[in-house]
Design an enzyme around this catalytic site. Structure first.
Site, PDB file in Angstrom:
ATOM      1  N   TRP A 322       0.841  -1.203   0.000  1.00 45.85           N
ATOM      2  CA  TRP A 322       0.000   0.000   0.000  1.00 45.85           C
ATOM      3  C   TRP A 322       0.880   1.259   0.000  1.00 45.85           C
ATOM      4  O   TRP A 322       0.557   2.258  -0.627  1.00 45.85           O
ATOM      5  CB  TRP A 322      -0.896  -0.003   1.248  1.00 45.85           C
ATOM      6  CG  TRP A 322      -1.733   1.243   1.407  1.00 45.85           C
ATOM      7  CD1 TRP A 322      -2.960   1.480   0.878  1.00 45.85           C
ATOM      8  CD2 TRP A 322      -1.394   2.426   2.152  1.00 45.85           C
ATOM      9  NE1 TRP A 322      -3.410   2.720   1.247  1.00 45.85           N
ATOM     10  CE2 TRP A 322      -2.466   3.331   2.031  1.00 45.85           C
ATOM     11  CE3 TRP A 322      -0.299   2.808   2.924  1.00 45.85           C
ATOM     12  CZ2 TRP A 322      -2.479   4.577   2.629  1.00 45.85           C
ATOM     13  CZ3 TRP A 322      -0.293   4.058   3.517  1.00 45.85           C
ATOM     14  CH2 TRP A 322      -1.377   4.935   3.380  1.00 45.85           C
ATOM     15  N   HIS A 323       2.026   1.168   0.713  1.00 45.79           N
ATOM     16  CA  HIS A 323       2.899   2.341   0.806  1.00 45.79           C
ATOM     17  C   HIS A 323       3.573   2.676  -0.516  1.00 45.79           C
ATOM     18  O   HIS A 323       3.820   3.841  -0.806  1.00 45.79           O
ATOM     19  CB  HIS A 323       3.969   2.127   1.874  1.00 45.79           C
ATOM     20  CG  HIS A 323       3.443   2.305   3.263  1.00 45.79           C
ATOM     21  ND1 HIS A 323       2.824   1.294   3.945  1.00 45.79           N
ATOM     22  CD2 HIS A 323       3.420   3.380   4.090  1.00 45.79           C
ATOM     23  CE1 HIS A 323       2.452   1.739   5.127  1.00 45.79           C
ATOM     24  NE2 HIS A 323       2.794   3.002   5.241  1.00 45.79           N
ATOM     25  N   GLY A 324       3.905   1.652  -1.304  1.00 46.06           N
ATOM     26  CA  GLY A 324       4.564   1.960  -2.567  1.00 46.06           C
ATOM     27  C   GLY A 324       4.763   0.723  -3.400  1.00 46.06           C
ATOM     28  O   GLY A 324       4.866  -0.385  -2.876  1.00 46.06           O
ATOM     29  N   PHE A 471       2.342   8.431  -1.147  1.00 43.82           N
ATOM     30  CA  PHE A 471       1.532   7.208  -1.092  1.00 43.82           C
ATOM     31  C   PHE A 471       0.099   7.542  -1.457  1.00 43.82           C
ATOM     32  O   PHE A 471      -0.768   6.826  -1.465  1.00 43.82           O
ATOM     33  CB  PHE A 471       1.613   6.561   0.291  1.00 43.82           C
ATOM     34  CG  PHE A 471       3.037   6.386   0.761  1.00 43.82           C
ATOM     35  CD1 PHE A 471       4.005   5.918  -0.113  1.00 43.82           C
ATOM     36  CD2 PHE A 471       3.424   6.715   2.037  1.00 43.82           C
ATOM     37  CE1 PHE A 471       5.327   5.768   0.293  1.00 43.82           C
ATOM     38  CE2 PHE A 471       4.733   6.566   2.461  1.00 43.82           C
ATOM     39  CZ  PHE A 471       5.681   6.097   1.584  1.00 43.82           C
TER      40      PHE A 471
END
Lengths: 471, 323
Positions: A322-324, A471
């Protein structure tokens, strides 16, 4: 629009002033228009993507509420697919293509390489996608009624303080607040202002100063070893905390000046005695989202020990993604999942440790475990992270520590000490609104003046944007 | 009706009270602290936060050669190696905007040398630059018109930040304090040169940084940067100062863009009638293939600095004799 920009210095008082000047029935329009202006300050065209997802989820909410059985589930799935489709396209398409092309290349299979797309990730997409998804899921679960007022629903997704980097709110907490008539309250307004100043201090004075040191070491990691890389990694641990919790403070404060209560996103995470506790105190709105909508949906701890560990690791791995869109974020999530599973395993063994005596040791140990994962988070590639870990353990030049600029290093230590001492003393047993509500006007004036002077004197005037914006 | 109710609300009155008190407290603190910091600044005679400029302005006699530039002249040009009386007024990380602002300050204080040796960094003239280096002369904002203009050019909001006098010391508090204590505790006697003592890791660091070096993405000169340099040249002409530009050597091979950029820069200076000693195009042989004379691919250590300074002296003598 960045919270630490001059534009916001004009935007914020004007929006707040007009909010209280106009009648209640028009306030949602005012907030919605202001939020659009706030969002359009980044890349205006991307607001249409936001509008599209808002329309889809608004309709999905109505349909879910009106249906029952498998049909209800179908509407929920359609809404989730639409949301994740947009997120997947903008955030993960190039990552997917890169890995597919590379995999075929490794296997010596000749194919026409899939094309890369030259697209920029819409700002805050991951945040508002998750916020929108929590609405349809809660309507499906029957915890929230579908919102009939399209404007109010749009505002739930677009409310400017938490639009681009959270906290990722739940409909139960936010939607009713937009309907309530708010009155100007001095105590609430000033308390919000105090929290915004605290957030700005954490961002401009602490995080941005730390980033100068961290960048100077991490961008030339090949030339640095041992203690230098350890200190830089510790500095990054504090940088990301101050950057992100600073953003959350400004968001919470800005909302409170108008009488809105956003959820707490951080509760002194580096004072945690284990990783499980850390994740209850770090980015609370995301970790609770992952727990409620992913971990529990996967079965939580209901399928036996092995299944629980699998669920924990998968949840954190997806949290990392989800962050990257990068393998180092996947490793970061995986490591956290492994930590959580191991802790669960140790807890089940019911080993009794003399906890009061080793409390501080546990905190230090937890901090180091988390700091290790930050190496993957900060590095731009997996190879870089591996290289940094290799250079840390290389005996050659281990004790040679690079301070770089003594003035910046001293400023960094001063700001960090001031921030941590204040948080350790004042924040431990209080909620954010309590901490920032002072009994006397004098204290309030002294606090405000001190914060502004500290920001002017020690703030990095041309600092970076917030890390979590990417993000 | 609604507006009236809001304005005469008891809480709004309290807000006005709070804002007035805050503004008053801010004004007093800003002026009081600025007064103290101004005192510290003026007394400081060492360091990159203005102390070095103060030292040059107040503690040196007339100099024949004044070396200006960035870290590649600060760590590499030994003033005593040059003919006559020389001072190295270079500041690490500073580009053409800072140098132009600094020259303006020197002119205003009437502390001018006979010859300026300006180190030119090709990277400063290629691609986009925000010229934030001028912010290191914030002390002179409002005191020197060129510095003020250059700072205002950074962004439209920059001038508002100077509402607070304290902003002139933004990010410099600890360095200023350290340099003030250093000035007070020991007598400063300096020619401005800051040597990088040779270290056992120099060779490996240099070879590493060659690997890390990336080719430049553009080749054409940035007209805005060239204009700032042109202003510097004009100021020298008006004040009858002989200007000689030079570029220190690097340890890596020039890529095609870099070579084109160097040629354009050379052509620009030739057009402006400014002598230019370019040690990238005409390398110093004894520095080539000797990584132990370098700190990294861009900086020479003290041993290497001695060689470059000797070569500069020889070339300067030749250049001045020609005239």
């Amino acid at each position: 629009m960045l919270f630490n920009s001059f534009e916001f210095l004009l935007f914020f008082p004007l929006v707040t002033l007009f909010y209280f000047l106009i009648p209640h029935k028009f306030r949602w329009i005012h907030l919605l228009v202001s939020s659009c202006i706030f969002y359009c300050a980044f890349i205006p065209a991307y607001i249409f993507i936001l509008f599209a997802t808002i329309i889809i989820d608004y309709i999905a909410g109505q349909l879910i509420e009106k249906s029952a059985g498998p049909k209800k589930k179908k509407f929920l799935i359609a809404s989730i697919v639409a949301n994740l489709g947009v997120l997947g396209f903008f955030k993960y398409y190039n990552f997917f293509v890169e890995n597919i092309n590379s995999a075929f290349g490794q296997l010596d299979i000749e194919i026409h390489n899939l094309p890369y797309l030259n697209i920029i990730l819409p700002i805050g997409l991951s945040f508002h996608t998750f916020q929108a998804m929590s609405y349809t899921i809660e309507v499906y679960r029957g915890n929230q009624k579908a919102e009939k007022h399209f404007g109010i629903y749009s505002l739930y997704v677009m409310f400017y303080p938490q639009l681009v980097a959270g906290p990722i709110e739940r409909p139960q907490n936010m939607i009713h607040q937009f309907r309530e008539k708010k009155y100007f309250k001095f105590t609430e307004f000033v308390s919000g202002l105090h929290q915004m100043l605290w957030g700005l201090f954490k961002k401009i004075v602490v995080a941005d100063q730390l980033s100068i040191y961290v960048n100077s070491i991490y961008n030339h990691w090949e030339l640095n070893f041992g203690l230098t890389l350890i200190v830089a990694t510790y500095a990054f641990a504090f940088q990301i905390y101050c950057d992100f919790s600073g953003y959350s403070d400004i968001a919470q404060g800005a909302a409170r000046t108008m009488g809105f209560q956003l959820m707490d996103n951080f509760r002194l995470p580096y004072f945690s005695k284990n990783v499980t506790e850390f994740w209850r105190r770090w980015h609370i709105s995301l970790s609770s989202w992952l727990k409620d909508y992913l971990y529990i949906t996967l079965g939580g701890n209901r399928g036996g020990r092995k299944r629980t560990y699998f669920n924990l690791i998968l949840t954190m791995l997806l949290g990392g993604l989800w962050h990257g869109a990068s393998w180092n974020f996947v490793v970061w999530g995986f490591l956290n999942g492994v930590y959580l599973s191991l802790e669960k395993y140790v807890r089940e063994l019911k080993l009794s440790l003399p906890s009061p005596a080793i409390r501080h040791l546990k905190m230090f140990g937890t901090f180091n475990l988390i700091a290790l994962t930050w190496v993957f988070f900060r590095s731009t590639t997996f190879e870089q992270a591996a290289g940094i870990l290799h250079n840390i353990v290389t005996a050659n030049s281990f004790w040679n520590i690079r301070i770089q600029d003594t003035g910046i290093f001293a400023g960094m230590i001063f700001a960090l000490t001031l921030m941590f001492t204040s948080e350790a003393i004042f924040f431990r047993k209080k909620t954010n609104p309590d901490v920032f509500t002072f009994r006397s006007m004098n204290r309030s004036v002294i606090y405000t003046t001190s914060m502004i002077v500290l920001i002017i004197l020690f703030g990095v005037s041309d600092g970076d944007q917030f890390i979590y914006f990417q993000f | 009706m609604v507006i009236n109710l809001f304005i005469f609300n008891f809480d709004v009155k309290k807000l006005f009270q709070y804002l007035i008190f805050c503004m008053f407290a801010l004004l007093v603190t800003d002026r009081g602290l600025s007064f103290i910091l101004d005192y510290l600044y003026v007394k400081t005679k060492t360091g990159q936060t203005g102390g070095k400029i103060n030292y040059y302005l107040t503690s040196t006699k007339h100099v024949d050669f004044l070396i200006m530039g960035n870290s590649r002249s600060l760590y590499q040009i030994i003033p005593d190696s040059l003919a006559g009386n020389a001072y190295n007024l270079s500041h690490a990380g500073m580009g053409p905007s800072f140098q132009t602002g600094l020259l303006s300050v020197l002119i205003k204080q009437a502390k001018l040398p006979s010859i300026i040796l300006l180190h030119i960094e090709p990277y400063d003239f290629i691609g986009d630059h925000e010229n934030r280096d001028i912010q290191n002369l914030r002390y002179y904002y409002g005191k020197d018109s060129i510095v003020t203009q250059l700072i205002n050019k950074i962004s439209t909001t920059e001038k508002f930040k100077f509402t607070f006098q304290l902003y002139r010391y933004n990010g410099k508090g600890f360095s200023l304090l350290k340099n003030f204590v250093q000035t007070s505790s020991s007598a400063i006697d300096s020619n401005g040169y800051e040597p990088l003592p040779p270290q056992p890791t120099d060779s490996i660091n240099t070879l590493y940084s060659v690997q890390a070096h990336e080719p430049i993405p553009a080749a054409s000169l940035n007209p805005e940067q060239a204009e700032i340099l042109s202003d510097f040249i004009q100021m020298c002409r008006v004040k009858n100062i002989k200007l000689i530009c030079f570029t220190s050597p690097v340890y890596y091979e020039s890529d095609s863009n870099f070579t084109v950029a160097l040629d354009s820069l050379g052509a620009f200076l030739a057009k402006m009638n400014v002598p230019y000693l370019n040690y990238i195009k005409s390398p110093i042989e004894s520095l080539e293939n000797h990584p132990s004379l370098w700190r990294d691919a861009n900086h020479l250590n003290h041993k290497g600095a001695q060689i470059e300074s000797q070569r500069l002296k020889k070339d300067l003598t030749g250049l001045l004799e020609q005239e």
